[in-house]
Scaffold this active site. Structure first.
Site, mmCIF file in Angstrom:
data_model
loop_
_atom_site.group_PDB
_atom_site.id
_atom_site.type_symbol
_atom_site.label_atom_id
_atom_site.label_comp_id
_atom_site.label_asym_id
_atom_site.label_seq_id
_atom_site.Cartn_x
_atom_site.Cartn_y
_atom_site.Cartn_z
ATOM 1 N N LYS A 100 87.238 35.860 31.053
ATOM 2 C CA LYS A 100 87.591 35.328 29.724
ATOM 3 C C LYS A 100 88.764 36.126 29.198
ATOM 4 O O LYS A 100 88.726 37.361 29.197
ATOM 5 C CB LYS A 100 86.386 35.474 28.797
ATOM 6 C CG LYS A 100 86.662 35.180 27.328
ATOM 7 C CD LYS A 100 85.376 35.237 26.520
ATOM 8 C CE LYS A 100 85.649 35.106 25.036
ATOM 9 N NZ LYS A 100 84.404 34.957 24.238
HETATM 10 C C1 R5P Z 1 84.523 39.070 22.284
HETATM 11 O O1 R5P Z 1 84.888 39.998 22.823
HETATM 12 C C2 R5P Z 1 83.128 38.713 22.170
HETATM 13 O O2 R5P Z 1 82.652 38.139 23.329
HETATM 14 C C3 R5P Z 1 82.933 37.918 20.963
HETATM 15 O O3 R5P Z 1 81.758 38.246 20.357
HETATM 16 C C4 R5P Z 1 83.116 36.454 21.070
HETATM 17 O O4 R5P Z 1 82.965 35.958 22.339
HETATM 18 C C5 R5P Z 1 84.426 36.079 20.514
HETATM 19 O O5 R5P Z 1 84.533 34.713 20.283
HETATM 20 P P1 R5P Z 1 85.665 34.194 19.294
HETATM 21 O O6 R5P Z 1 86.774 35.173 19.316
HETATM 22 O O7 R5P Z 1 86.068 32.861 19.828
HETATM 23 O O8 R5P Z 1 85.037 34.078 17.935
#
Ligand code: R5P
Length: 298
Positions: A207
């Protein structure tokens, strides 16, 4: 002795052997994953739709370091209604066991690292879930933060490689999440470095953030699927445009959180993201679709 043998019947003497038809063997369609064990492939095929080779993961694991994030105060109320529209849910074992209905049949990408809160140095993580417990939860994958260039870079890479070793034993894939500290620039040069290190050291998918310039070189240099991270809340059209560009430039889908659950209409937004990711809908068309959905009152 079974009756059939007394009668002389041969239960294997059917006429359907089709000896002239070569055995069908379908190659696994996900980038770089064709040589994985069957269990790994099966789990990845639960996350990535075989027909598009892409995924819309819904990320709600924010609480593992920052508590009840806006939009996640009540996961039972705000997130459970979104599950029918997500291909996978990235969350913690605490939230799985307390709140996610097992009958929802949603593949779980289980947050498996943690330690520091938002009040401390975030890169100082440790593994926080055993692979045995991930298997008990029926996780489709486990996720670990990797802080390339961060203060605890080596420790976080070690977390990932230990998780990969355990995942190989259980057939559970590992998602490496490239975490970018405030002091690092999210440009293609950095993202190529971080994602490639994760893949080289065994992550089954990665990711990472989108970058406006040369993102296609990031996806090209990474031998396993990349899913685009969402990041801070953007206006809906901007978020849809970012997702569109990411998949057009080689991402195998998205793993978005705040841009979905902090939207004025999260159901409409995740459906619009799905149209972009799985149907290659243009951002303007997906945004029109978002606007056409009846918005909730208030
Ligand atoms: C990021 O490092 C973490 O995994 C988060 O808690 C999350 O996945 C972030 O998702 P978003 O940035 O789309 O809110």
């Amino acid at each position: 002795m079974p009756d059939g043998e007394h009668r002389g019947d041969d239960l294997t003497a059917g006429a359907r052997f089709a000896p002239s038809v070569p055995a069908r063997q379908e190659p696994f369609p996900l980038k770089g994953c064709g040589a994985l064990d069957w269990g790994m492939q099966s789990r990845l095929a639960r996350i990535f739709r075989p027909e598009s080779g892409r995924t819309v993961m819904l990320a709600i694991d924010h609480g593992y370091f920052q508590g009840p994030t806006t939009g996640l105060e009540r996961v039972d109320l705000s997130i459970v209604p979104l599950l029918p529209y997500a291909d996978a849910l990235m969350t913690t074992r605490g939230m799985v066991r307390s709140t996610v209905p097992a009958a929802a049949r949603i593949p779980i990408v289980l947050r498996a690292s943690g330690g520091p809160s938002v009040l401390r140095e975030l890169s100082d993580e440790r593994l926080a879930v055993s692979m045995e417990d991930a298997a008990r939860i029926n996780a489709a994958a486990v996720a670990v933060q990797v802080f390339i260039g961060g203060e605890h870079e080596t420790q976080s890479v070690r977390n990932m490689t230990r998780l990969v070793d355990a995942g190989q034993r259980y057939g559970i894939p590992v998602l490496a999440v490239t975490a970018v500290g405030k002091e690092l620039t999210r440009d293609a040069r950095y993202l190529r470095l971080a994602t490639r290190i994760c893949a080289e050291l065994g992550a089954h998918f990665v990711k990472t953030y989108y970058c406006a310039a040369d993102f296609d070189t990031v996806t090209a240099a990474c031998p396993v699927p990349l899913v685009m991270a969402g990041g801070t809340k953007l206006p809906e059209l901007e978020a849809l445009t970012m997702a569109y560009r990411a998949v057009e430039e080689g991402a195998a889908g998205v793993d978005m959180g705040r841009n979905i659950f902090q939207s004025r209409d999260p159901v409409a937004m995740i459906r619009a993201v799905g149209a972009v990711v799985h149907e290659s809908a243009k951002p303007d068309d997906a945004y029109d679709q978002y606007l056409r959905e009846p918005h909730p009152a208030g």
